[in-house]
Design a protein around this motif. Structure first.
Motif, PDB file in Angstrom:
ATOM      1  N   LEU A 105      -1.387  60.092  41.544  1.00 51.56           N
ATOM      2  CA  LEU A 105      -2.284  60.961  40.786  1.00 51.56           C
ATOM      3  C   LEU A 105      -1.843  61.094  39.333  1.00 51.56           C
ATOM      4  CD1 LEU A 105      -2.926  63.757  43.451  1.00 51.56           C
ATOM      5  CD2 LEU A 105      -4.489  61.942  42.724  1.00 51.56           C
ATOM      6  N   ILE A 106      -0.540  61.056  39.098  1.00 49.48           N
ATOM      7  CA  ILE A 106      -0.036  61.073  37.715  1.00 49.48           C
ATOM      8  C   ILE A 106      -0.497  59.819  36.978  1.00 49.48           C
ATOM      9  CG2 ILE A 106       2.058  60.912  36.302  1.00 49.48           C
ATOM     10  CD1 ILE A 106       3.449  62.643  38.506  1.00 49.48           C
ATOM     11  N   LEU A 107      -0.318  58.658  37.613  1.00 52.96           N
ATOM     12  CA  LEU A 107      -0.759  57.407  36.989  1.00 52.96           C
ATOM     13  C   LEU A 107      -2.267  57.403  36.771  1.00 52.96           C
ATOM     14  CD1 LEU A 107       1.418  54.788  38.911  1.00 52.96           C
ATOM     15  CD2 LEU A 107       1.508  55.275  36.463  1.00 52.96           C
ATOM     16  N   LEU A 108      -3.005  57.877  37.757  1.00 49.31           N
ATOM     17  CA  LEU A 108      -4.456  57.960  37.632  1.00 49.31           C
ATOM     18  C   LEU A 108      -4.839  58.819  36.437  1.00 49.31           C
ATOM     19  CD1 LEU A 108      -7.443  57.961  38.553  1.00 49.31           C
ATOM     20  CD2 LEU A 108      -6.831  59.789  40.158  1.00 49.31           C
ATOM     21  N   HIS A 109      -4.244  59.990  36.353  1.00 46.54           N
ATOM     22  CA  HIS A 109      -4.538  60.913  35.253  1.00 46.54           C
ATOM     23  C   HIS A 109      -4.255  60.254  33.900  1.00 46.54           C
ATOM     24  CE1 HIS A 109      -4.490  65.485  34.178  1.00 46.54           C
ATOM     25  NE2 HIS A 109      -5.051  64.768  33.219  1.00 46.54           N
ATOM     26  N   ARG A 110      -3.120  59.600  33.794  1.00 48.82           N
ATOM     27  CA  ARG A 110      -2.733  58.979  32.523  1.00 48.82           C
ATOM     28  C   ARG A 110      -3.621  57.777  32.182  1.00 48.82           C
ATOM     29  NH1 ARG A 110       2.817  57.064  32.425  1.00 48.82           N
ATOM     30  NH2 ARG A 110       2.537  57.099  30.144  1.00 48.82           N
ATOM     31  N   LEU A 111      -4.025  57.014  33.199  1.00 55.71           N
ATOM     32  CA  LEU A 111      -4.926  55.884  32.955  1.00 55.71           C
ATOM     33  C   LEU A 111      -6.284  56.366  32.456  1.00 55.71           C
ATOM     34  CD1 LEU A 111      -4.069  53.687  36.063  1.00 55.71           C
ATOM     35  CD2 LEU A 111      -3.845  52.957  33.677  1.00 55.71           C
ATOM     36  N   MET A 112      -6.798  57.439  33.057  1.00 59.38           N
ATOM     37  CA  MET A 112      -8.071  57.970  32.581  1.00 59.38           C
ATOM     38  C   MET A 112      -7.930  58.564  31.183  1.00 59.38           C
ATOM     39  SD  MET A 112     -10.191  59.522  35.825  1.00 59.38           S
ATOM     40  CE  MET A 112      -9.120  60.915  36.095  1.00 59.38           C
TER      41      MET A 112
END
Length: 950
Positions: free
Chosen positions: A361-368
């Motif tokens: 979820l951290i990676l997802l948040h940062r990618l978005m």
């Protein structure tokens, strides 16, 4: 512009069998009006229908608005074109990417899509289709065709090809450039396949042969010619005619066709929604109608959140978003790894409890936040794990994103999603509410527009989704509506959990999904326990190849835990990750070879107050163990959990297991509890035990099972204590029930004493290698030894050391693995061919969605029935569940070993069974079985469905 008034009022487009009423019965007994009419063809009038409803006691929902009898075909065509073009206007990133990919200006792209989408229902001009209904005192076309309409032989989508071929060359005044462009058959066919295949699968262009004229009359061709000419005037102003003869451009168009076909299907669905596009039967100037259609398209797309500006809140910290004072090492890695605005691949390998979900979820948040994506889909292996993850994501996703300042729809996508009360409660039929909470509010609730929930085919279109891995995998198969799913993944981060559990069939599909997802701008995050080195390397190579690297780098690091990622330029990165002390696990492994010794060990441990689990490899073995224990131990302290319970009882079993052995269970609740389970325990239940027995199984499965042994941090009494740095219970012991060790095993080494295990795990060589490495190491020392353990069984070097006597079975296992790969390859789409029949070997209907999973055995849904106290036939779940009684009464079983042996419902209940099927139409596609009527099989909520010994 051509005056189409005469044409418009000669052709209808929507109603199949309209009833002349002043109101619309929109729903009867939970079914659509059309479904009821089709099931009861004798219904000829609204009075007859009302009488039938009264007789059956059906609930009838009505709309108060006047129900117009027909929707003119031209109007409908304009509605759908308006939706498609408005979608392009509002989804600027998609439009920009697609126009760049095709080398077109945006006006050229809109001209291309607008024109071809407008003619998507060209086949409805046939008299065969028009004659499906008669309108008295109407100037609609009434001329009869030689042959009646037949959905099998003359569907309107297939007839569209015929009308185009016949009429397009007769158009006058279209201009030389357009006329010449229409002669470029290959390019034109790509577009025609996209729009005529708007019902979910491509149609054959030459299906009807010489009989096609039998479905049409002369005036149909004149009407089609006039309509195509009109569409040219309205839409083809900037048609990129010069591109149609360019072979390279045509190749690009074929790839783009997968998105274009999905867009056309979506536009047709919305353009058919009478909430926004009401039925019209009065004349209207076409320019006026087009303006109104565009306005309604904007409203429809906005209401459904199919467009809109995605706003991503800044990522702060694990403390801010998850309430963790300190991130785990894997989460720290996710916070620090560089991310960009282009597609990236991440593979996160760590043990259970290391915070992989939060790291993702951290990676997802940062990618978005980096503008690499506008949404996500979180795919898991089972419905149970999907539902559990949905509840976790529901509490978090509002902190990451909004759509036009409102809650994004969060969809739960699996076969039983509508049975999840929390998900049902989240559904709204109007626009989603404004985001009324702060981004860090832990009590933020989820919401979902009901439009997404009424069909799994729509699930991937939502900005946020959680569900089974099957949904994205269906986008790479020749399955119905695969293009809609594929289009829904555009600019999304695809997160897939438990990748290590994929067999060769699913892994082959996963490879293709990664290829095509990257090709159209998507990022991927893969979560896994220890992944064999060969597979990790394969996944990384696929990504690098798609990025155009001629010499992909090989993965090098063998440590564990490990984070692997490929950046925007295709550079491979590998980073060893530390592990928290609480995640270090030392499990002593002991062997036992006698089933009775297992029973005695369990009884001894339970009598001491320990919580004990025995994981068995087959349902039959689990039932046998339960029966033996129940003779000597209180039934109230024994739980049997496997897949052969009805859905209602299985859900109750899950609650029972979580209550007794779940994370929050107390020492008193756990005291002396015994759980006998199959693999479902390791797959979907967040529970732990003090002592575990396990039938021998491959090393990766055994590691998964051991992960439930002292899974949660507890004090010496067994109470959950997350503040402790380590578990205070005695050292963990895993006892493995297996054959006697043989350095040179006989051919039937496994089959002789463990036939159930041999039937489930086809290679005794892998079982032997697993036992060998455990014998040598004496235990599981995790996470440090995890990689060595897996490689000691699955690497090519290890497999070469297998005993010669086990070669015959291992050869069969390898043959099955190749068969899995071959079958997946045969069922995958050939993307290069574009959206057409030839791109798939066999186009599968929706009933075959299970083809995302490999099985050489056919399974059947059996519905358990019972007799009430007054002798009435009813569903097993009646009186237990409040709703979904049919689904709650189902068991999925193997067709040959069980379903064929079940006796049919006795003939004395035939009349009642017919009534039950009439009120539950889907029941006619399932096998019914009456509890208590079969001497060979019994069912109860303690043992499930069990075969009685002769």
């Amino acid at each position: 512009m051509t005056d189409l008034n005469s044409l418009m009022f000669k052709y209808w487009g929507k109603a199949k069998k309209p009833l002349e009423v002043d109101y619309c019965m929109s729903e009867i007994n939970g079914e659509s009006l059309l479904a009821i009419v089709e099931r009861y063809p004798s219904v000829k009038s609204v009075e007859h229908l009302q009488a039938l409803a009264n007789k059956k006691g059906w609930k009838v929902a009505k709309h108060s608005e006047e129900f117009h009898r027909y929707h003119l075909l031209v109007f409908h065509s304009l509605d759908v074109a308006a939706v498609a073009l408005t979608y392009l206007d509002l989804n600027k990133q998609f439009t920009q990417d697609l126009s760049e990919f095709l080398g077109l200006s945006i006006p050229q792209l809109k001209s291309l899509i607008g024109f071809f989408v407008a003619i998507h229902d060209l086949g409805k001009f046939s008299s065969a289709f028009q004659n499906l209904v008669e309108f008295n005192d109407s100037n609609l076309s009434q001329e009869k065709s030689r042959e009646p309409y037949c959905a099998k032989d003359a569907r309107h989508d297939g007839l569209g090809h015929h009308f185009w071929k016949t009429c397009a060359k007769q158009i006058e005044g279209a201009g030389d450039e357009v006329t010449q462009a229409f002669k470029k058959i290959d390019s034109i066919r790509v577009m025609l396949n996209c729009v005529f295949g708007h019902h979910g699968e491509p149609v054959a262009a030459n299906k009807f042969g010489s009989k096609v004229e039998d479905f049409c009359v002369e005036e149909n061709y004149l009407a089609c010619t006039e309509f195509i000419a009109y569409c040219i005037e309205l839409f083809a102003i900037d048609l990129p005619t010069e591109k149609f003869s360019d072979r390279v451009w045509r190749d690009h168009l074929r790839y783009a066709s997968w998105h274009l076909a999905g867009l056309c299907t979506l536009a047709d669905w919305l353009g058919s929604d009478t909430k926004y596009f009401a039925y019209h039967s009065e004349p209207m100037a076409l320019q006026t109608y087009w303006f109104e259609a565009t306005k309604q398209a904007h409203e429809a797309l906005s209401d459904r959140q199919l467009t809109g500006r995605v706003e991503v809140f800044p990522y702060e910290s694990t403390a801010e978003h998850f309430g963790f004072s300190t991130p785990t090492p894997l989460q720290s890695c996710a916070e620090q790894v560089p991310v960009g605005s282009s597609p990236q691949l991440f593979i996160l390998e760590d043990v259970t409890g290391a915070g992989k979900t939060e790291a993702a979820l951290i990676l997802l948040h940062r990618l978005m936040q980096a503008k690499a994506a506008d949404g996500f889909y979180f795919g898991l292996p089972t419905m149970a794990t999907s539902s559990a993850m949905y509840h976790r994501i529901a509490q978090h996703y509002g902190q990451m994103m909004t759509v036009d300042g409102k809650k994004a729809s969060l969809v739960l996508a699996h076969g039983a999603s509508m049975m999840e009360d929390t998900y049902q409660d989240s559904l709204v039929t109007e626009q989603l509410p404004d985001l009324e909470y702060g981004q860090a509010d832990e009590t933020a609730s989820q919401a979902c527009h009901a439009w997404y929930a009424d069909s799994k085919k729509k699930a991937l279109l939502a900005h946020a989704g959680v569900g089974t891995v099957d949904q994205p995998l269906l986008s790479v198969l020749a399955s119905k509506h695969s293009t809609l799913r594929f289009h829904g993944l555009f600019r999304k981060v695809l997160i897939l959990d438990e990748v290590h559990a994929a067999d060769q069939y699913m892994f082959t599909l996963l490879e293709d999904l990664l290829r095509i997802h990257l090709r159209f701008g998507g990022s991927v995050i893969l979560l896994t326990a220890t992944l064999p080195l060969e597979r990790r390397n394969r996944l990384c190579q696929i990504w690098q190849e798609e990025l155009g690297l001629e010499s992909p780098e090989r993965t090098q690091k063998k440590g564990f835990p490990l984070a692997t990622w490929i950046n925007e330029q295709g550079k491979l990165n590998e980073q060893l990750v530390a592990s928290l002390p609480r995640n270090h696990k030392s499990v002593q492994v002991e062997f036992t070879h006698c089933e009775q010794a297992c029973i005695e060990e369990i009884l001894l441990r339970a009598s001491r107050g320990e919580a004990v689990v025995w994981v068995r490899n087959t349902v039959a073995d689990a039932q046998q163990a339960h029966a033996l224990l129940a003779e000597r131990y209180p039934q109230t302290h024994i739980t049997l959990f496997h897949s052969r319970f009805t859905l209602y009882d299985r859900k109750q079993k899950e609650k029972e297991v979580l209550g007794r052995l779940g994370k929050q269970s107390t020492a008193q609740q756990r005291l002396g509890q015994i759980l006998i389970s199959t693999q479902v325990f390791q797959e979907s239940i967040d529970a732990d035990c003090d002592f575990m027995l396990s039938d021998i199984c491959p090393i990766d499965d055994l590691i998964q099972r051991a992960g439930r042994l002292k899974r949660h941090i507890r004090d010496e009494h067994g109470n959950f204590q997350p503040a402790l740095s380590e578990d205070k219970r005695p050292s963990a012991v895993l006892k493995v029930f297996c054959p006697e060790w043989q350095n040179e095993p006989e051919k039937d080494w496994l089959h002789k004493t463990h036939p159930g295990t041999a039937a489930v795990y086809r290679s005794p060589a892998i079982i032997w290698l697993t036992q060998k490495v455990l014998k040598e190491k004496g235990g599981l020392y995790l996470p440090g030894d995890a990689r060595d353990l897996v490689e000691s069984v699955y690497s090519q070097a290890a497999l070469k050391t297998r005993p010669a006597n086990l070669d015959c079975y291992h050869s069969e296992y390898q043959a099955q693995t190749r068969a899995m790969e071959n079958q997946a390859t045969l069922q995958k789409l050939d993307w290069q061919k574009g959206y057409c029949r030839q791109a798939g070997n066999v186009w599968m209907g929706e009933e075959l969605e299970i083809n995302t999973r490999y099985s050489d055995r056919v399974s059947v849904q059996v519905v358990v029935l019972k007799l009430t106290s007054d002798g009435r036939l009813s569903f097993y779940a009646e009186g237990l569940a409040k709703k979904h009684l049919l689904q709650h009464s189902e068991i999925r079983v193997d067709q040959n070993s069980i379903a064929k042996k079940l006796v049919p419902v006795p003939s004395e209940y035939d009349e009642q069974l017919v009534e039950l099927i009439e009120s539950n139409p889907s029941l006619k596609y399932k096998q019914c079985w009456l509890q208590g009527s079969d001497k060979k099989f019994l069912y109860d909520n303690f043992q499930g469905l069990i075969e009685v010994s002769a």
